[in-house]
Structure formats: C-alpha cells, structure tokens
Design a protein around this motif. Structure first.
Motif, PDB file in Angstrom:
ATOM      1  N   LEU A  53      33.288  38.746  29.416  1.00 35.23           N
ATOM      2  CA  LEU A  53      34.140  39.926  29.604  1.00 35.23           C
ATOM      3  C   LEU A  53      35.356  39.634  30.479  1.00 35.23           C
ATOM      4  CD1 LEU A  53      34.793  42.915  29.291  1.00 35.23           C
ATOM      5  CD2 LEU A  53      33.154  43.403  31.143  1.00 35.23           C
ATOM      6  N   PHE A  54      35.123  39.205  31.703  1.00 35.58           N
ATOM      7  CA  PHE A  54      36.233  39.011  32.637  1.00 35.58           C
ATOM      8  C   PHE A  54      36.674  37.545  32.660  1.00 35.58           C
ATOM      9  CE2 PHE A  54      34.075  42.806  34.467  1.00 35.58           C
ATOM     10  CZ  PHE A  54      35.112  43.707  34.238  1.00 35.58           C
ATOM     11  N   LEU A  55      37.929  37.321  32.251  1.00 30.50           N
ATOM     12  CA  LEU A  55      38.442  35.963  32.095  1.00 30.50           C
ATOM     13  C   LEU A  55      39.575  35.677  33.075  1.00 30.50           C
ATOM     14  CD1 LEU A  55      38.684  36.030  28.194  1.00 30.50           C
ATOM     15  CD2 LEU A  55      36.897  34.899  29.535  1.00 30.50           C
ATOM     16  N   ASN A  56      39.723  34.393  33.429  1.00 32.84           N
ATOM     17  CA  ASN A  56      40.880  34.001  34.243  1.00 32.84           C
ATOM     18  C   ASN A  56      42.074  33.729  33.329  1.00 32.84           C
ATOM     19  OD1 ASN A  56      40.547  31.399  33.152  1.00 32.84           O
ATOM     20  ND2 ASN A  56      39.379  30.674  34.910  1.00 32.84           N
ATOM     21  N   ARG A  57      43.180  33.331  33.911  1.00 32.66           N
ATOM     22  CA  ARG A  57      44.404  33.129  33.121  1.00 32.66           C
ATOM     23  C   ARG A  57      44.288  31.999  32.115  1.00 32.66           C
ATOM     24  NH1 ARG A  57      48.866  33.037  37.823  1.00 32.66           N
ATOM     25  NH2 ARG A  57      47.101  32.092  38.915  1.00 32.66           N
ATOM     26  N   ARG A  58      43.315  31.113  32.329  1.00 29.89           N
ATOM     27  CA  ARG A  58      43.108  29.981  31.401  1.00 29.89           C
ATOM     28  C   ARG A  58      42.139  30.329  30.287  1.00 29.89           C
ATOM     29  NH1 ARG A  58      42.990  28.270  36.437  1.00 29.89           N
ATOM     30  NH2 ARG A  58      40.710  28.066  36.464  1.00 29.89           N
ATOM     31  N   GLY A  59      41.694  31.575  30.248  1.00 27.49           N
ATOM     32  CA  GLY A  59      40.796  32.001  29.179  1.00 27.49           C
ATOM     33  C   GLY A  59      39.361  31.584  29.382  1.00 27.49           C
ATOM     34  N   LYS A  60      38.990  31.348  30.645  1.00 26.72           N
ATOM     35  CA  LYS A  60      37.609  30.969  30.962  1.00 26.72           C
ATOM     36  C   LYS A  60      37.004  31.992  31.917  1.00 26.72           C
ATOM     37  CE  LYS A  60      38.314  25.961  30.477  1.00 26.72           C
ATOM     38  NZ  LYS A  60      38.171  24.641  31.152  1.00 26.72           N
ATOM     39  N   GLN A  61      35.703  31.826  32.187  1.00 29.53           N
ATOM     40  CA  GLN A  61      35.014  32.748  33.089  1.00 29.53           C
ATOM     41  C   GLN A  61      35.586  32.664  34.495  1.00 29.53           C
ATOM     42  OE1 GLN A  61      30.536  33.089  33.109  1.00 29.53           O
ATOM     43  NE2 GLN A  61      30.761  32.397  35.219  1.00 29.53           N
ATOM     44  N   LEU A  62      35.758  33.817  35.106  1.00 29.23           N
ATOM     45  CA  LEU A  62      36.217  33.877  36.492  1.00 29.23           C
ATOM     46  C   LEU A  62      35.180  33.250  37.418  1.00 29.23           C
ATOM     47  CD1 LEU A  62      37.656  37.457  37.008  1.00 29.23           C
ATOM     48  CD2 LEU A  62      38.827  35.345  37.567  1.00 29.23           C
ATOM     49  N   SER A  63      35.635  32.691  38.529  1.00 32.23           N
ATOM     50  CA  SER A  63      34.721  32.150  39.528  1.00 32.23           C
ATOM     51  C   SER A  63      34.407  33.221  40.572  1.00 32.23           C
ATOM     52  CB  SER A  63      35.338  30.940  40.230  1.00 32.23           C
ATOM     53  OG  SER A  63      36.464  31.329  41.001  1.00 32.23           O
ATOM     54  N   ARG A  64      33.289  33.045  41.270  1.00 31.18           N
ATOM     55  CA  ARG A  64      32.939  33.943  42.373  1.00 31.18           C
ATOM     56  C   ARG A  64      34.042  33.935  43.426  1.00 31.18           C
ATOM     57  NH1 ARG A  64      27.345  34.493  43.705  1.00 31.18           N
ATOM     58  NH2 ARG A  64      27.872  33.881  45.832  1.00 31.18           N
ATOM     59  N   ALA A  65      34.547  32.726  43.712  1.00 29.60           N
ATOM     60  CA  ALA A  65      35.563  32.581  44.760  1.00 29.60           C
ATOM     61  C   ALA A  65      36.815  33.390  44.440  1.00 29.60           C
ATOM     62  CB  ALA A  65      35.915  31.113  44.945  1.00 29.60           C
ATOM     63  N   MET A  66      37.197  33.440  43.158  1.00 33.46           N
ATOM     64  CA  MET A  66      38.384  34.182  42.769  1.00 33.46           C
ATOM     65  C   MET A  66      38.205  35.676  43.008  1.00 33.46           C
ATOM     66  SD  MET A  66      41.438  34.362  41.843  1.00 33.46           S
ATOM     67  CE  MET A  66      41.763  32.641  41.446  1.00 33.46           C
ATOM     68  N   VAL A  67      37.013  36.197  42.730  1.00 35.39           N
ATOM     69  CA  VAL A  67      36.757  37.622  42.971  1.00 35.39           C
ATOM     70  C   VAL A  67      36.835  37.917  44.470  1.00 35.39           C
ATOM     71  CG1 VAL A  67      35.161  39.543  42.619  1.00 35.39           C
ATOM     72  CG2 VAL A  67      35.296  37.724  40.910  1.00 35.39           C
ATOM     73  N   PHE A  68      36.270  37.021  45.299  1.00 40.09           N
ATOM     74  CA  PHE A  68      36.367  37.170  46.752  1.00 40.09           C
ATOM     75  C   PHE A  68      37.831  37.212  47.183  1.00 40.09           C
ATOM     76  CE2 PHE A  68      31.924  36.105  46.912  1.00 40.09           C
ATOM     77  CZ  PHE A  68      31.469  36.563  48.152  1.00 40.09           C
ATOM     78  N   THR A  69      38.633  36.292  46.641  1.00 42.95           N
ATOM     79  CA  THR A  69      40.051  36.182  47.013  1.00 42.95           C
ATOM     80  C   THR A  69      40.811  37.444  46.645  1.00 42.95           C
ATOM     81  OG1 THR A  69      40.009  33.781  46.759  1.00 42.95           O
ATOM     82  CG2 THR A  69      42.161  34.850  46.685  1.00 42.95           C
ATOM     83  N   ILE A  70      40.574  37.962  45.455  1.00 47.16           N
ATOM     84  CA  ILE A  70      41.249  39.182  44.991  1.00 47.16           C
ATOM     85  C   ILE A  70      40.987  40.335  45.950  1.00 47.16           C
ATOM     86  CG2 ILE A  70      41.225  40.969  43.188  1.00 47.16           C
ATOM     87  CD1 ILE A  70      40.648  38.609  41.196  1.00 47.16           C
ATOM     88  N   ILE A  71      39.736  40.483  46.365  1.00 43.90           N
ATOM     89  CA  ILE A  71      39.362  41.588  47.255  1.00 43.90           C
ATOM     90  C   ILE A  71      39.947  41.397  48.646  1.00 43.90           C
ATOM     91  CG2 ILE A  71      37.380  42.639  48.441  1.00 43.90           C
ATOM     92  CD1 ILE A  71      35.857  42.310  45.762  1.00 43.90           C
ATOM     93  N   LYS A  72      39.907  40.165  49.162  1.00 45.63           N
ATOM     94  CA  LYS A  72      40.470  39.878  50.484  1.00 45.63           C
ATOM     95  C   LYS A  72      41.970  40.183  50.514  1.00 45.63           C
ATOM     96  CE  LYS A  72      36.864  38.085  52.674  1.00 45.63           C
ATOM     97  NZ  LYS A  72      36.275  38.710  53.890  1.00 45.63           N
ATOM     98  N   GLN A  73      42.671  39.809  49.452  1.00 44.20           N
ATOM     99  CA  GLN A  73      44.121  40.047  49.388  1.00 44.20           C
ATOM    100  C   GLN A  73      44.441  41.527  49.327  1.00 44.20           C
ATOM    101  OE1 GLN A  73      45.297  37.660  46.005  1.00 44.20           O
ATOM    102  NE2 GLN A  73      45.560  35.804  47.243  1.00 44.20           N
TER     103      GLN A  73
END
Length: 298
Positions: free
Chosen positions: A210-230
């Motif tokens: 469902l949730f993909l990164n810009r490269r068309g792959k699965q998002l990482s846990r770290a990326m979700v953490f980063t999004i929320i922190k920002q």
C-alpha cells in the motif's frame, strides 16, 4: 558448544518455534551479544553451557553502570529466555539467571497526543508535494486503526476490505487480526491510491504494497519516524513523539470515550489484557466515571 553456534540455533528457534518477528528476534540476539562482548572484553573463556550465575551477576553489575533500570530489566529478561532455550534443548539443566532479580522499574506510561495536536500534525502536511497524500493517509491510518509502524508499512492493497469496514493487519509473530476502519481513514487512503499511487513506477514485488516510497518500494520504519519528527518540528510540538504515539493516542482516546478494554485489546492485537490495562492508568477520570455511572451506591 560455542556462543556463535548457540546463538544461531537460538535464532532459528525464535523464528520457527516461537514465530517471532525479525525485530523481536534481533532484540533477543542483541541481549545475548552484550554478554558475549563482556566476556571477550574481560578475556573470560567460558561456554554458554558452562557459564554460571556469578559470572552473569558480574556482567549485570557492570551493565548497571552504563544503562538504566528499564534496559537492565529487558536484557536480563532476554538472557533468561536464551538460557531457558538451552534447557529446552537439554544443553543445560539450570538457568543461571533464575535467582537474579530484575531491577524495579515501575510502569512506564506511554506518551499521548491530544486530538488537537494530532489534527495540527496532519494539517501541517504539505499536500502540494507528491508524497503529501501518502503521508496524510499514513498518519490517519496510524491513529484511526491504532497500528504499529511495522504493521503500517506491511499493509497490502489486498488487506483492505472497505466494503466490510475492516483492514487485515499482520502483527507480531505474523499473527493476523481484522481492525475496523472509519470512513475518514478510508477516504484518505482512497485519495492516496487514486491520485498518487496509481501514477507511480512500482517496482516488481511491491505491486500489492500500500504505502510506497518514491522509488516504488515499501517504506522503511525509519522513514515513517522521520516524517513524524519533521512534522512535530514544523508545528513546534515539544513532545518526543514517534509512530507509536499515534497508537497510544488511539487507545487512550477510545478509553476516554468509554470503549471497553476488551475491544481495545482486540484492535491493538495485545495477547494479554494486562498489556492494554496500562491505558487505564493514563486517564484516572475514566475510573471515576465508571464508579459514578455503574456503582449501586453512586
């Protein structure tokens, strides 16, 4: 038996026999590796079969100089599990941690967000950027369904049963549960799917993710953490928050609105009701309301 061999066998046991997730297995292995590093640093040549309680007690004494009581308690628990495994496999007849007590830590209450704070975080998302709709859908799903971050990033299109009003969630140990989804959360997922995801160049193997990164792959846990922190920095929120904060807020707000603990337990995927009971400690006013509403002497 060497430590490396024992650890490899233990990892297989945790994966196959106990069905634990990779993250849980990594945590258990890390606890044992701390002991191994201590033995190496002090030139102590002793096998996992021969090591005694006195040696481990010295390790814990040194550990207490650098880590807090909660971390000590977790490591002791992890080591106790490792040596229980060795007993299970008939390598040992005793557990050297049997008489070693964990330090008293008290019960840590999870951080939560007020509804206004959650709204502010979500409203701070820049919807003009391609990833904006995805981020809004993710945060709405974290809060609307009470998911762990690992459950969020593993969600599949085939897990969405919107006509029935549920999503299928794969939790710890690959255990699956169905969680109800509210119309608002469903709406934002659908917007993301139809306005952003459908135009992406999805890599082979991730067509159902469902949730993909810009490269068309699965998002990482770290990326979700980063999004929320920002987002927290953007609105000047001083609380130390993470994806799990949305899960805690989900449970706390349900309890405040008089949802029963058993229902919350099922939606969170807690094996034991005692894990869910921590949310009662967050809101003492709920207990007062229960007494005033239901007790015959009110």
């Amino acid at each position: 038996m060497k430590w490396d061999n024992a650890l490899k066998d233990y990892q297989l046991y945790l994966k196959i026999e106990r069905g634990l997730s990779k993250n849980s297995i990594d945590s258990y292995v890390l606890d044992v590796n701390k002991l191994i590093k201590y033995l190496d640093a002090h030139s102590i040549k002793i096998s996992p079969i021969a090591i005694d309680a006195e040696t481990i007690q010295h390790f814990i004494y040194e550990l207490a100089k650098t880590v807090n009581a909660r971390s000590q308690s977790r490591i002791i628990s992890g080591l106790r599990s490792f040596f229980s495994y060795l007993i299970f496999e008939d390598y040992r007849t005793d557990n050297p941690l049997e008489l070693i007590e964990s330090p008293k830590t008290g019960r840590k209450l999870p951080d939560t967000l007020a509804e206004a704070e959650i709204d502010a975080l979500i409203n701070a998302i820049d919807l003009s950027k391609p990833e904006g709709e995805r981020n809004r859908a993710m945060l709405e799903t974290l809060y609307g369904c009470g998911l762990r971050v690992s459950e969020l990033i593993q969600l599949k299109l085939s897990d969405l049963f919107f006509e029935e009003g549920f999503i299928k969630v794969t939790g710890k140990g690959d255990k699956q549960r169905f969680v109800p989804i509210v119309e608002a959360t469903e709406k934002y997922i659908q917007i993301y799917r139809t306005q952003m995801r459908v135009h992406m160049n999805i890599k082979p193997g991730f067509e159902d993710t469902l949730f993909l990164n810009r490269r068309g792959k699965q998002l990482s846990r770290a990326m979700v953490f980063t999004i929320i922190k920002q987002l927290a920095e953007k609105i000047g929120l001083k609380k130390n928050i993470s994806p799990h904060t949305f899960r805690h807020s989900f449970a706390t707000h349900l309890l405040q609105n008089n949802a029963d603990l058993r229902s919350i337990q099922l939606m969170l995927g807690h094996e034991s009701i005692t894990t869910t009971e921590i949310y009662v400690h967050l809101d003492k006013s709920h207990l007062k309301h229960v007494i005033e509403t239901y007790h015959p002497r009110k």
